[in-house]
Design a protein around this motif. Structure first.
Motif, PDB file in Angstrom:
ATOM      1  N   TRP A   1     -27.479  41.444 -65.454  1.00  0.00           N
ATOM      2  CA  TRP A   1     -27.912  40.857 -66.547  1.00  0.00           C
ATOM      3  C   TRP A   1     -27.184  39.456 -66.671  1.00  0.00           C
ATOM      4  CZ3 TRP A   1     -24.456  38.546 -69.535  1.00  0.00           C
ATOM      5  CH2 TRP A   1     -22.965  38.986 -69.797  1.00  0.00           C
ATOM      6  N   SER A   2     -26.010  39.288 -66.038  1.00  0.00           N
ATOM      7  CA  SER A   2     -25.255  38.095 -66.180  1.00  0.00           C
ATOM      8  C   SER A   2     -26.281  37.107 -65.141  1.00  0.00           C
ATOM      9  CB  SER A   2     -23.888  38.046 -65.207  1.00  0.00           C
ATOM     10  OG  SER A   2     -23.727  38.723 -64.247  1.00  0.00           O
ATOM     11  N   LEU A   3     -26.597  37.209 -63.988  1.00  0.00           N
ATOM     12  CA  LEU A   3     -27.436  36.587 -63.165  1.00  0.00           C
ATOM     13  C   LEU A   3     -28.734  36.093 -63.813  1.00  0.00           C
ATOM     14  CD1 LEU A   3     -27.191  37.916 -59.389  1.00  0.00           C
ATOM     15  CD2 LEU A   3     -26.130  35.848 -60.549  1.00  0.00           C
ATOM     16  N   LYS A   4     -29.384  37.061 -64.355  1.00  0.00           N
ATOM     17  CA  LYS A   4     -30.648  36.553 -65.169  1.00  0.00           C
ATOM     18  C   LYS A   4     -30.549  35.780 -66.284  1.00  0.00           C
ATOM     19  CE  LYS A   4     -33.235  41.043 -64.446  1.00  0.00           C
ATOM     20  NZ  LYS A   4     -33.800  42.082 -64.967  1.00  0.00           N
ATOM     21  N   ASP A   5     -29.549  36.008 -66.992  1.00  0.00           N
ATOM     22  CA  ASP A   5     -28.944  35.088 -68.279  1.00  0.00           C
ATOM     23  C   ASP A   5     -28.553  33.781 -67.638  1.00  0.00           C
ATOM     24  OD1 ASP A   5     -29.598  37.260 -69.669  1.00  0.00           O
ATOM     25  OD2 ASP A   5     -27.708  37.314 -70.932  1.00  0.00           O
ATOM     26  N   TYR A   6     -27.981  33.788 -66.634  1.00  0.00           N
ATOM     27  CA  TYR A   6     -27.236  32.552 -66.170  1.00  0.00           C
ATOM     28  C   TYR A   6     -28.501  31.609 -65.792  1.00  0.00           C
ATOM     29  CZ  TYR A   6     -26.186  29.007 -62.626  1.00  0.00           C
ATOM     30  OH  TYR A   6     -25.969  28.019 -61.898  1.00  0.00           O
TER      31      TYR A   6
ATOM     32  N   TRP B   1     -23.510  45.331 -70.350  1.00  0.00           N
ATOM     33  CA  TRP B   1     -24.806  45.554 -70.831  1.00  0.00           C
ATOM     34  C   TRP B   1     -25.437  43.966 -70.995  1.00  0.00           C
ATOM     35  CZ3 TRP B   1     -26.360  49.715 -69.265  1.00  0.00           C
ATOM     36  CH2 TRP B   1     -25.531  50.963 -69.383  1.00  0.00           C
ATOM     37  N   SER B   2     -24.699  43.058 -71.720  1.00  0.00           N
ATOM     38  CA  SER B   2     -25.143  41.983 -72.269  1.00  0.00           C
ATOM     39  C   SER B   2     -24.142  40.949 -72.290  1.00  0.00           C
ATOM     40  CB  SER B   2     -25.914  42.048 -73.385  1.00  0.00           C
ATOM     41  OG  SER B   2     -25.117  42.074 -74.593  1.00  0.00           O
ATOM     42  N   GLU B   3     -24.557  39.573 -72.595  1.00  0.00           N
ATOM     43  CA  GLU B   3     -23.846  38.451 -72.535  1.00  0.00           C
ATOM     44  C   GLU B   3     -22.944  38.555 -74.129  1.00  0.00           C
ATOM     45  OE1 GLU B   3     -24.319  33.600 -73.875  1.00  0.00           O
ATOM     46  OE2 GLU B   3     -26.093  34.673 -73.080  1.00  0.00           O
ATOM     47  N   TYR B   4     -23.653  39.160 -75.110  1.00  0.00           N
ATOM     48  CA  TYR B   4     -22.886  39.239 -76.406  1.00  0.00           C
ATOM     49  C   TYR B   4     -21.759  40.044 -76.297  1.00  0.00           C
ATOM     50  CZ  TYR B   4     -27.489  37.571 -77.712  1.00  0.00           C
ATOM     51  OH  TYR B   4     -28.867  36.917 -77.718  1.00  0.00           O
ATOM     52  N   ASP B   5     -21.658  41.004 -75.415  1.00  0.00           N
ATOM     53  CA  ASP B   5     -20.444  41.725 -75.420  1.00  0.00           C
ATOM     54  C   ASP B   5     -19.252  40.990 -74.886  1.00  0.00           C
ATOM     55  OD1 ASP B   5     -21.607  44.205 -76.113  1.00  0.00           O
ATOM     56  OD2 ASP B   5     -21.974  44.761 -73.898  1.00  0.00           O
ATOM     57  N   MET B   6     -19.381  40.022 -74.078  1.00  0.00           N
ATOM     58  CA  MET B   6     -18.756  39.004 -73.479  1.00  0.00           C
ATOM     59  C   MET B   6     -17.829  38.140 -74.694  1.00  0.00           C
ATOM     60  SD  MET B   6     -18.452  39.838 -70.475  1.00  0.00           S
ATOM     61  CE  MET B   6     -17.081  38.511 -70.150  1.00  0.00           C
ATOM     62  N   LEU B   7     -18.502  38.066 -75.847  1.00  0.00           N
ATOM     63  CA  LEU B   7     -17.874  37.122 -76.758  1.00  0.00           C
ATOM     64  C   LEU B   7     -16.651  37.278 -77.187  1.00  0.00           C
ATOM     65  CD1 LEU B   7     -21.017  36.717 -79.302  1.00  0.00           C
ATOM     66  CD2 LEU B   7     -19.973  35.114 -77.581  1.00  0.00           C
ATOM     67  N   LYS B   8     -16.316  38.978 -77.232  1.00  0.00           N
ATOM     68  CA  LYS B   8     -14.653  39.217 -77.468  1.00  0.00           C
ATOM     69  C   LYS B   8     -13.762  39.031 -76.294  1.00  0.00           C
ATOM     70  CE  LYS B   8     -16.268  43.907 -76.852  1.00  0.00           C
ATOM     71  NZ  LYS B   8     -16.671  45.189 -77.486  1.00  0.00           N
ATOM     72  N   PHE B   9     -14.345  38.711 -75.074  1.00  0.00           N
ATOM     73  CA  PHE B   9     -13.660  38.717 -73.949  1.00  0.00           C
ATOM     74  C   PHE B   9     -13.397  37.383 -73.282  1.00  0.00           C
ATOM     75  CE2 PHE B   9     -12.771  43.043 -73.102  1.00  0.00           C
ATOM     76  CZ  PHE B   9     -14.092  43.808 -73.247  1.00  0.00           C
ATOM     77  N   GLY B  10     -14.504  36.500 -73.785  1.00  0.00           N
ATOM     78  CA  GLY B  10     -14.305  34.894 -73.536  1.00  0.00           C
ATOM     79  C   GLY B  10     -14.671  34.526 -71.955  1.00  0.00           C
TER      80      GLY B  10
ATOM     81  N   ALA C   1     -16.890  32.813 -57.290  1.00  0.00           N
ATOM     82  CA  ALA C   1     -18.221  32.886 -57.825  1.00  0.00           C
ATOM     83  C   ALA C   1     -18.700  34.443 -58.027  1.00  0.00           C
ATOM     84  CB  ALA C   1     -19.273  32.288 -57.482  1.00  0.00           C
ATOM     85  N   LEU C   2     -18.728  35.090 -57.042  1.00  0.00           N
ATOM     86  CA  LEU C   2     -18.791  36.460 -56.583  1.00  0.00           C
ATOM     87  C   LEU C   2     -17.840  37.218 -57.600  1.00  0.00           C
ATOM     88  CD1 LEU C   2     -20.494  38.807 -55.582  1.00  0.00           C
ATOM     89  CD2 LEU C   2     -18.992  38.761 -53.811  1.00  0.00           C
ATOM     90  N   LYS C   3     -16.791  37.082 -57.661  1.00  0.00           N
ATOM     91  CA  LYS C   3     -15.675  37.763 -58.306  1.00  0.00           C
ATOM     92  C   LYS C   3     -15.782  37.625 -59.780  1.00  0.00           C
ATOM     93  CE  LYS C   3     -10.543  37.887 -59.062  1.00  0.00           C
ATOM     94  NZ  LYS C   3      -9.352  37.201 -58.695  1.00  0.00           N
ATOM     95  N   SER C   4     -16.181  36.341 -60.208  1.00  0.00           N
ATOM     96  CA  SER C   4     -16.382  36.299 -61.714  1.00  0.00           C
ATOM     97  C   SER C   4     -17.459  37.062 -62.194  1.00  0.00           C
ATOM     98  CB  SER C   4     -16.560  34.675 -61.990  1.00  0.00           C
ATOM     99  OG  SER C   4     -17.848  34.152 -61.527  1.00  0.00           O
ATOM    100  N   MET C   5     -18.622  37.106 -61.439  1.00  0.00           N
ATOM    101  CA  MET C   5     -19.761  37.737 -61.782  1.00  0.00           C
ATOM    102  C   MET C   5     -19.478  39.245 -61.847  1.00  0.00           C
ATOM    103  SD  MET C   5     -23.454  38.147 -59.607  1.00  0.00           S
ATOM    104  CE  MET C   5     -22.508  39.287 -58.496  1.00  0.00           C
ATOM    105  N   VAL C   6     -18.576  39.582 -60.971  1.00  0.00           N
ATOM    106  CA  VAL C   6     -18.318  41.283 -61.018  1.00  0.00           C
ATOM    107  C   VAL C   6     -17.397  41.535 -62.285  1.00  0.00           C
ATOM    108  CG1 VAL C   6     -16.553  43.132 -59.840  1.00  0.00           C
ATOM    109  CG2 VAL C   6     -18.391  41.489 -58.515  1.00  0.00           C
ATOM    110  N   GLU C   7     -16.363  40.637 -62.450  1.00  0.00           N
ATOM    111  CA  GLU C   7     -15.648  40.700 -63.872  1.00  0.00           C
ATOM    112  C   GLU C   7     -16.425  40.871 -64.919  1.00  0.00           C
ATOM    113  OE1 GLU C   7     -12.888  37.531 -63.561  1.00  0.00           O
ATOM    114  OE2 GLU C   7     -11.513  38.585 -61.975  1.00  0.00           O
ATOM    115  N   VAL C   8     -17.355  39.916 -65.026  1.00  0.00           N
ATOM    116  CA  VAL C   8     -18.144  39.889 -66.373  1.00  0.00           C
ATOM    117  C   VAL C   8     -18.928  41.151 -66.559  1.00  0.00           C
ATOM    118  CG1 VAL C   8     -20.386  39.103 -67.289  1.00  0.00           C
ATOM    119  CG2 VAL C   8     -18.762  37.492 -66.576  1.00  0.00           C
TER     120      VAL C   8
END
Length: 208
Positions: A5-10, A125-134, A112-119
């Protein structure tokens, strides 16, 4: 890649007017992308054309393996990117040998690849989950830098009329897929192929 999902959203957020890379889709759109790249990558004739570059890069990398006695992961990272760039872009890079610019380029793409994996690990599941992780902003910054690096490598590749990298042939011949989509496909392939190659090399070395 359609589940990343992170690639699609990016791409949707940063390039809203562009069609998505077919590798990030399913069905007929995915098939169109795969069929476009197949003649340049996945057949015996294509493999025969890029095998010499891979062998040359491999032989060059092996000459420096002794310098990585305490850093097997580093050797695998640089060697895999040297090999993939030789095969896909026809570029003779020497990150494994310690070339400063080539190492910088590899490090940027690896981050770049490492950051994608971390996300994906923190929020599958989605970008919204990332709000609590920043971590979304960090991913965007790292991925933009990685994409810029791929673009520069592509320009180097395309500038040489004698270049034999299969991605050059793909970019020059492809008519149904836009230039933006094609570059995005190259980016995804580069990140994925270099990572899987590095993992394979690490497993081989650790089991010798």
């Amino acid at each position: 890649f359609d589940t990343v999902w992170s690639l699609k959203d990016y791409y949707r957020i940063n390039h809203p007017d562009e069609k998505l890379n077919p590798f990030l889709l399913r069905g007929e759109e995915w098939r169109k992308g795969r069929m476009a790249v197949n003649p340049h990558m996945f057949n015996a004739k294509a493999a025969k054309s890029y095998l010499p570059q891979i062998n040359k890069a491999s032989r060059a990398a092996v000459q420096h393996i002794g310098e990585y006695e305490e850093d097997v992961d580093g050797f695998c990272k640089y060697a895999s990117m040297d090999m993939f760039n030789a095969m896909a872009l026809g570029l003779e890079m020497n990150a494994t040998a310690g070339d400063v610019e080539d190492r910088k380029s590899t490090d940027v793409m690896a981050e770049a690849l490492k950051s994608m994996v971390e996300v994906l690990i923190k929020a599958p599941w989605s970008e919204y989950d990332m709000l609590k992780f920043g971590a979304w902003k960090k991913f965007e910054e790292k991925f933009i830098a990685g994409c810029d690096e791929v673009e520069m490598l592509l320009e180097r590749s395309m500038a040489d009329p004698n270049n034999t990298g299969f991605m050059r042939a793909f970019l020059e011949s492809e008519k149904e897929i836009s230039r933006f989509q094609a570059v995005s496909m190259v980016t995804v392939l580069m990140f994925a192929a270099a990572d899987t190659t590095a993992a394979t090399l690490a497993n081989v070395l650790l089991n010798l």
